[in-house]
Write an enzyme that holds these catalytic residues in place. Structure first.
Site, PDB file in Angstrom:
ATOM      1  CB  CYS A 113      -0.796  -0.433   1.381  1.00  0.00           C
ATOM      2  SG  CYS A 113      -2.220  -1.577   1.655  1.00  0.00           S
ATOM      3  CG  HIS A 258      -2.137   3.545   2.162  1.00  0.00           C
ATOM      4  ND1 HIS A 258      -3.811   3.070   1.821  1.00  0.00           N
ATOM      5  CD2 HIS A 258      -2.956   2.269   3.498  1.00  0.00           C
ATOM      6  CE1 HIS A 258      -3.998   2.258   1.334  1.00  0.00           C
ATOM      7  NE2 HIS A 258      -3.394   0.797   3.109  1.00  0.00           N
ATOM      8  CG  ASN A 288      -6.824  -0.408   2.149  1.00  0.00           C
ATOM      9  OD1 ASN A 288      -5.190  -0.260   1.121  1.00  0.00           O
ATOM     10  ND2 ASN A 288      -5.635  -1.985   2.562  1.00  0.00           N
TER      11      ASN A 288
HETATM   12  C1  LIG Z   1      -8.606  -5.583   9.918  1.00  0.00           C
HETATM   13  C2  LIG Z   1      -9.521  -4.724  11.065  1.00  0.00           C
HETATM   14  C3  LIG Z   1     -10.833  -3.969  10.181  1.00  0.00           C
HETATM   15  C4  LIG Z   1      -9.979  -6.183  11.880  1.00  0.00           C
HETATM   16  O1  LIG Z   1     -11.342  -5.145  13.704  1.00  0.00           O
HETATM   17  P1  LIG Z   1     -10.567  -5.531  14.607  1.00  0.00           P
HETATM   18  O2  LIG Z   1     -10.526  -4.824  15.988  1.00  0.00           O
HETATM   19  O3  LIG Z   1      -9.463  -6.010  15.174  1.00  0.00           O
HETATM   20  O4  LIG Z   1     -10.790  -7.187  14.213  1.00  0.00           O
HETATM   21  P2  LIG Z   1     -10.058  -8.971  15.163  1.00  0.00           P
HETATM   22  O5  LIG Z   1      -9.365  -8.792  13.524  1.00  0.00           O
HETATM   23  O6  LIG Z   1      -9.457  -8.583  16.279  1.00  0.00           O
HETATM   24  O7  LIG Z   1     -11.698  -9.670  15.162  1.00  0.00           O
HETATM   25  C5  LIG Z   1     -12.710  -9.383  16.624  1.00  0.00           C
HETATM   26  C6  LIG Z   1     -13.759 -10.579  16.256  1.00  0.00           C
HETATM   27  O8  LIG Z   1     -14.092 -10.198  14.922  1.00  0.00           O
HETATM   28  C7  LIG Z   1     -14.678 -11.104  14.034  1.00  0.00           C
HETATM   29  N1  LIG Z   1     -14.466 -10.411  12.601  1.00  0.00           N
HETATM   30  C8  LIG Z   1     -13.748 -10.172  11.746  1.00  0.00           C
HETATM   31  N2  LIG Z   1     -14.246 -10.234  10.148  1.00  0.00           N
HETATM   32  C9  LIG Z   1     -14.877 -10.039  10.821  1.00  0.00           C
HETATM   33  C10 LIG Z   1     -16.168  -9.339  10.195  1.00  0.00           C
HETATM   34  N3  LIG Z   1     -15.523  -9.018   8.417  1.00  0.00           N
HETATM   35  N4  LIG Z   1     -17.975  -9.602  10.283  1.00  0.00           N
HETATM   36  C11 LIG Z   1     -17.562  -9.402  11.751  1.00  0.00           C
HETATM   37  N5  LIG Z   1     -16.827 -10.512  12.384  1.00  0.00           N
HETATM   38  C12 LIG Z   1     -15.537 -10.112  12.018  1.00  0.00           C
HETATM   39  C13 LIG Z   1     -13.134 -11.676  14.262  1.00  0.00           C
HETATM   40  O9  LIG Z   1     -13.510 -13.239  13.874  1.00  0.00           O
HETATM   41  C14 LIG Z   1     -13.178 -11.497  15.547  1.00  0.00           C
HETATM   42  O10 LIG Z   1     -13.823 -13.088  16.735  1.00  0.00           O
HETATM   43  P3  LIG Z   1     -13.608 -13.445  17.919  1.00  0.00           P
HETATM   44  O11 LIG Z   1     -13.468 -12.263  18.805  1.00  0.00           O
HETATM   45  O12 LIG Z   1     -15.436 -14.204  18.365  1.00  0.00           O
HETATM   46  O13 LIG Z   1     -12.636 -13.842  17.769  1.00  0.00           O
HETATM   47  C15 LIG Z   1      -7.861  -4.527  11.708  1.00  0.00           C
HETATM   48  O14 LIG Z   1      -7.794  -4.711  12.748  1.00  0.00           O
HETATM   49  C16 LIG Z   1      -7.518  -3.757  11.002  1.00  0.00           C
HETATM   50  O15 LIG Z   1      -8.227  -2.617  10.271  1.00  0.00           O
HETATM   51  N6  LIG Z   1      -6.244  -3.843  10.244  1.00  0.00           N
HETATM   52  C17 LIG Z   1      -5.237  -3.127   9.570  1.00  0.00           C
HETATM   53  C18 LIG Z   1      -5.979  -3.777   8.319  1.00  0.00           C
HETATM   54  C19 LIG Z   1      -4.687  -3.089   7.421  1.00  0.00           C
HETATM   55  O16 LIG Z   1      -4.577  -1.672   7.756  1.00  0.00           O
HETATM   56  N7  LIG Z   1      -4.827  -3.760   6.258  1.00  0.00           N
HETATM   57  C20 LIG Z   1      -3.260  -2.784   5.541  1.00  0.00           C
HETATM   58  C21 LIG Z   1      -2.184  -2.224   5.943  1.00  0.00           C
HETATM   59  S1  LIG Z   1      -2.009  -1.586   4.442  1.00  0.00           S
END
Ligand SMILES: CC(C)(COP(=O)(O)OP(=O)(O)OC[C@H]1O[C@@H](n2cnc3c(N)ncnc32)[C@H](O)[C@@H]1OP(=O)(O)O)[C@@H](O)C(=O)NCCC(=O)NCCS
Length: 331
Positions: A113, A258, A288
Site C-alpha cells: 500500500c 493511506h 482500502n
Molecule cells: C481488519 C480489522 C478491521 C479488524 O478489526 P479488529 O478490531 O482488529 O478485529 P479482529 O480481527 O480482532 O476481530 C474481532 C472479532 O471480529 C470477528 N470478525 C473478523 N472479521 C469480521 C467481519 N468481517 N465481520 C464480523 N466479524 C468479524 C473476528 O473473528 C473476531 O472474533 P472473535 O473475537 O470471536 O475471534 C483491523 O484489524 C484492521 O483494519 N487492521 C489493519 C488492516 C490494514 O491496515 N491492512 C492493510 C495495511 S496497508
C-alpha cells in the site's frame, strides 16, 4: 533549484459498487461491524474484463489533460501496484502502450500500500536531477481479483481504483516557500513480510493445485498486528518528513494518508496533533485501494477545490513488505 511539481492529477474507480449490505449476503458479517471497525461503507469492484492498466489508463488520461501534456511527450512512467495485469511484463508497459506514450521508459514498483509514495519518490529523483522533463506516477489496484471472498477478515477491506499524478521539472527558489516536492522518505522491514502477503504464485510456491487448494493465491493479513505497526509507521514517517524540511504541524494544510482503516487514520491524526479538517478521508466510499488510495484521495480534494495554490500537503503510507513512506509537497 530544479524541483518536481505536480501539474496534473486524475483518478478513476470502476462502476460496480459493493456495499456492506451486499457483503452480508456473501460472508457472515454485518454493516455495523464493518463500519465501526474500519469506517468502510462501500467499495468499487472491477469487472471481469477490466485490467489494472485499464483503470490506470482512465486516471492517467485525466491527469494528462489537467497538465496539458500529450501522452507522446511523457518521458517516464513509474507505476505502483500489488495487483499487476500479469507477472510479466510490467503493468507500466501495458499502460504505456494503451495511452501511446511512445517515448516513455516504464516500470513498476511493488511496495504494497506504500506503492504510490515509493513510485513518487523514484520519479521525483529522475525529474529533479533533470534526467527527465516529466513523469507519470501511478497508483493502481484491482485487489478484488486477489481476494478470498470466503475470508471475512480481508474481503470487507479492499477496493479497486487508480490515481495518477503528472510531475514536471521546474526551477524553484531554495527553502520552504518553494512549490513542488520537498522530500520523500522510504522505509521497510522484511521481518514483517507475513503480516500482509499473497504467499502463492511466486517462486516460493509456484502456481499448482496445492496453491489453489490452500487459497495461497489470495491476500492474507494479520489485521490486529498490522493495525498497530501501521499507526506507528504512518505517524513516524510523517514526522520525519516535517522535520527534514523544518516544517511544523501547523504549517501543514492537508494530510493525505493511506486509507486502510478510519480508526488508523484518526489515531495517526491524534498522534500528529492535527485537526480532522486537515485530514482527508474517503475510505467510506472506496475501502482500502492500496497503492491507489493516496492519489484518489488527493484528486478528490483537488477536484473539490480544497487544495489551493501554495498549500502544503503531507502524504503518508504504510503497507505490505512491510513498507512505510511519506512525501511533503507544496501545491
Ligand atoms: C481488519 C480489522 C478491521 C479488524 O478489526 P479488529 O478490531 O482488529 O478485529 P479482529 O480481527 O480482532 O476481530 C474481532 C472479532 O471480529 C470477528 N470478525 C473478523 N472479521 C469480521 C467481519 N468481517 N465481520 C464480523 N466479524 C468479524 C473476528 O473473528 C473476531 O472474533 P472473535 O473475537 O470471536 O475471534 C483491523 O484489524 C484492521 O483494519 N487492521 C489493519 C488492516 C490494514 O491496515 N491492512 C492493510 C495495511 S496497508
Amino acid at each position: 533549484m530544479l524541483r518536481s511539481r505536480i501539474v496534473g492529477i486524475g483518478s478513476h474507480a470502476p462502476k460496480r459498487v459493493l456495499t456492506n449490505h451486499d457483503l452480508e449476503k456473501i460472508v457472515e458479517t454485518n454493516d455495523e461491524w464493518i463500519t465501526s471497525r474500519s469506517g468502510i461503507k462501500e467499495r468499487r469492484i472491477a469487472g471481469e474484463d477490466e485490467s489494472t492498466s485499464d483503470l490506470a489508463k482512465v486516471a492517467t488520461e485525466k491527469a494528462l489533460e489537467m497538465a496539458g501534456l500529450k501522452a507522446a511527450d511523457v518521458e517516464l512512467i513509474v507505476l505502483g501496484t500489488a495487483s499487476p495485469d500479469m507477472p510479466l511484463p510490467a503493468t507500466a508497459c501495458h499502460l504505456q502502450r494503451k495511452i501511446g506514450a511512445k517515448k516513455a521508459a516504464a516500470f513498476d514498483v511493488t511496495a504494497g500500500c506504500s506503492g504510490f509514495v515509493y513510485a513518487l519518490s523514484v520519479a521525483d529523483k529522475f525529474v529533479k536531477t533533470g534526467a527527465v522533463k516529466n513523469a507519470l506516477v501511478v497508483g493502481v489496484e484491482i485487489l478484488s481479483k486477489f481476494t478470498n471472498w470466503k475470508d471475512r477478515s480481508t474481503c470487507i477491506l479492499f477496493g479497486d481504483g487508480a490515481g495518477t499524478v503528472v510531475l514536471k521539472g521546474e526551477e524553484q527558489p531554495e527553502g520552504k516557500k518553494a512549490k513542488g516536492i520537498f522530500s520523500t522518505h522510504l522505509h521497510s522491514d522484511g521481518d514483517g513480510w507475513d503480516l500482509i502477503c499473497i504467499p502463492g504464485g511466486g517462486t516460493v510456491a509456484p502456481q499448482s493445485a496445492r496453491v489453489l487448494a490452500e487459497n495461497m493465491q489470495y491476500i492474507r493479513m494479520q489485521g490486529k498486528e498490522t493495525f498497530k505497526v501501521a499507526v506507528k509507521g504512518l505517524s513516524e514517517v510523517a514526522v520525519e518528513a516535517l522535520e527534514a524540511n523544518g516544517f511544523t504541524k501547523d504549517e501543514v494544510d492537508h494530510v493525505v494518508a493511506h486509507q486502510a482503516n478510519s480508526r488508523i487514520i484518526n489515531a495517526v491524526a491524534d498522534r500528529l496533533g492535527l485537526p480532522s479538517e486537515k485530514v482527508h478521508v474517503n475510505i467510506d466510499r472506496y475501502g482500502n485501494t492500496s497503492s491507489a488510495s493516496i492519489p484518489i484521495t488527493l484528486d478528490e480534494a483537488v477536484q473539490a477545490g480544497k487544495v489551493k495554490d501554495g498549500d502544503v500537503i503531507l502524504m503518508t503510507a504504510f503497507g505490505a513488505g512491510l513498507t512505510w513512506a511519506s512525501a511533503l509537497a507544496r501545491w
